[in-house]
Design an enzyme around this catalytic site. Structure first.
Site, PDB file in Angstrom:
ATOM      1  CG  ASP A  97      -0.283  -0.424   2.506  1.00 24.39           C
ATOM      2  OD1 ASP A  97       0.965  -0.472   2.561  1.00 24.39           O
ATOM      3  OD2 ASP A  97      -0.999  -0.713   3.477  1.00 24.39           O
ATOM      4  CG  ASP A 100       6.576   6.003   6.600  1.00 21.51           C
ATOM      5  OD1 ASP A 100       7.410   6.890   6.363  1.00 21.51           O
ATOM      6  OD2 ASP A 100       5.872   6.013   7.618  1.00 21.51           O
ATOM      7  CG  PHE A 149      -0.526   8.444  10.106  1.00 26.17           C
ATOM      8  CD1 PHE A 149       0.317   7.340  10.175  1.00 26.17           C
ATOM      9  CD2 PHE A 149      -1.877   8.269  10.367  1.00 26.17           C
ATOM     10  CE1 PHE A 149      -0.177   6.079  10.501  1.00 26.17           C
ATOM     11  CE2 PHE A 149      -2.386   7.017  10.695  1.00 26.17           C
ATOM     12  CZ  PHE A 149      -1.535   5.918  10.760  1.00 26.17           C
ATOM     13  CB  VAL A 150      -2.294   9.078   4.363  1.00 22.93           C
ATOM     14  CG1 VAL A 150      -1.717  10.438   3.997  1.00 22.93           C
ATOM     15  CG2 VAL A 150      -1.351   7.959   3.916  1.00 22.93           C
TER      16      VAL A 150
HETATM   17  P1  5GP Z   1       7.540   1.265   6.359  1.00 17.24           P
HETATM   18  O1  5GP Z   1       8.222   0.012   6.792  1.00 17.24           O
HETATM   19  O2  5GP Z   1       7.799   1.634   4.921  1.00 17.24           O
HETATM   20  O3  5GP Z   1       7.849   2.416   7.287  1.00 17.24           O
HETATM   21  O4  5GP Z   1       5.982   1.082   6.497  1.00 17.24           O
HETATM   22  C1  5GP Z   1       5.416  -0.118   6.863  1.00 17.24           C
HETATM   23  C2  5GP Z   1       3.948  -0.062   7.038  1.00 17.24           C
HETATM   24  O5  5GP Z   1       3.594   1.004   7.906  1.00 17.24           O
HETATM   25  C3  5GP Z   1       3.128   0.185   5.789  1.00 17.24           C
HETATM   26  O6  5GP Z   1       2.947  -0.968   5.018  1.00 17.24           O
HETATM   27  C4  5GP Z   1       1.832   0.631   6.416  1.00 17.24           C
HETATM   28  O7  5GP Z   1       1.088  -0.491   6.820  1.00 17.24           O
HETATM   29  C5  5GP Z   1       2.305   1.413   7.616  1.00 17.24           C
HETATM   30  N1  5GP Z   1       2.306   2.845   7.297  1.00 17.24           N
HETATM   31  C6  5GP Z   1       3.329   3.602   6.855  1.00 17.24           C
HETATM   32  N2  5GP Z   1       2.915   4.869   6.643  1.00 17.24           N
HETATM   33  C7  5GP Z   1       1.601   4.905   6.978  1.00 17.24           C
HETATM   34  C8  5GP Z   1       0.589   5.942   6.968  1.00 17.24           C
HETATM   35  O8  5GP Z   1       0.801   7.118   6.604  1.00 17.24           O
HETATM   36  N3  5GP Z   1      -0.649   5.566   7.380  1.00 17.24           N
HETATM   37  C9  5GP Z   1      -0.963   4.308   7.805  1.00 17.24           C
HETATM   38  N4  5GP Z   1      -2.211   4.074   8.182  1.00 17.24           N
HETATM   39  N5  5GP Z   1      -0.039   3.314   7.806  1.00 17.24           N
HETATM   40  C10 5GP Z   1       1.219   3.610   7.396  1.00 17.24           C
END
Ligand code: 5GP
Length: 174
Positions: A97, A100, A149-150
């Site tokens: 999805d 980040d 954060f979305v």
């Molecule tokens: P990452 O490992 O790239 O930091 O992110 C891992 C997971 O964190 C993403 O797959 C998602 O489930 C969650 N995540 C990251 N950014 C957001 C955000 O802005 N909103 C939400 N609801 N989940 C996020």
């Protein structure tokens, strides 16, 4: 909290997934494609993207959780649910999805690489800009968004709002 500004509308998402699906259809002609969704968030993207792919694809899912607080990724990933099938020799496309910190995907791709797929690529609907992350080759990317954060379209706030058909900011209220 309140649902804030819409960052990406349902119409924009659908048009982008159609584009991504068309490219994937072209790139994976004659290949043995398996889509791997990262639960829970990616189930919405995966369902809609897959219907824009005109190939006999297979589906599988992984569930991971990163240790640390709910809104900050720590990079230490625990596999809660592994793939049901072997991927050796398969063409694997991981569907996410949002990217980040990229730490979850970085770990996941390394983990899948060891299983010797014929190819391994990444599709993500949302990429947060302005984040210092490990190099990550997102072959099929949707939208670049600000580092906020979305919620919506698979993304949750305390487990809810995954069913919003668009992506929105969160507005904190007292
Ligand atoms: P990452 O490992 O790239 O930091 O992110 C891992 C997971 O964190 C993403 O797959 C998602 O489930 C969650 N995540 C990251 N950014 C957001 C955000 O802005 N909103 C939400 N609801 N989940 C996020």
């Amino acid at each position: 909290m309140k649902i804030g500004n819409v960052i990406v509308s349902a119409e924009q998402i659908d048009a982008k997934l159609a584009e991504m699906g068309a490219r994937i259809t072209e790139d994976y002609q004659g290949k043995n494609l398996i889509l791997v969704g990262v639960l829970k968030g990616a189930f919405v993207v995966m369902a809609d993207l897959a219907r824009h792919i005109d190939l006999p694809v297979e589906f599988d899912f992984m569930a991971v959780s990163s240790y640390g607080s709910a809104t900050k990724s720590s990079g230490v990933v625990r596999i809660l649910k592994d793939l049901d099938q072997e991927i050796a020799g398969r063409d694997v496309l991981v569907v996410e999805d949002i990217v980040d910190t990229g730490l979850t995907l970085h770990y996941l791709l390394k983990n899948l690489e060891v299983r010797k797929p014929a190819s391994l690529a990444l599709a993500a609907l949302l990429i947060k800009d302005g984040i210092d992350r490990p190099p990550l080759d997102v072959k099929y990317e949707g939208f670049h968004i600000p580092p906020k954060f979305v919620i919506g379209y698979g993304l949750d706030y305390e487990g809810k709002y995954r069913n919003l058909p668009y992506v929105a900011e969160v507005e904190e209220v007292d």
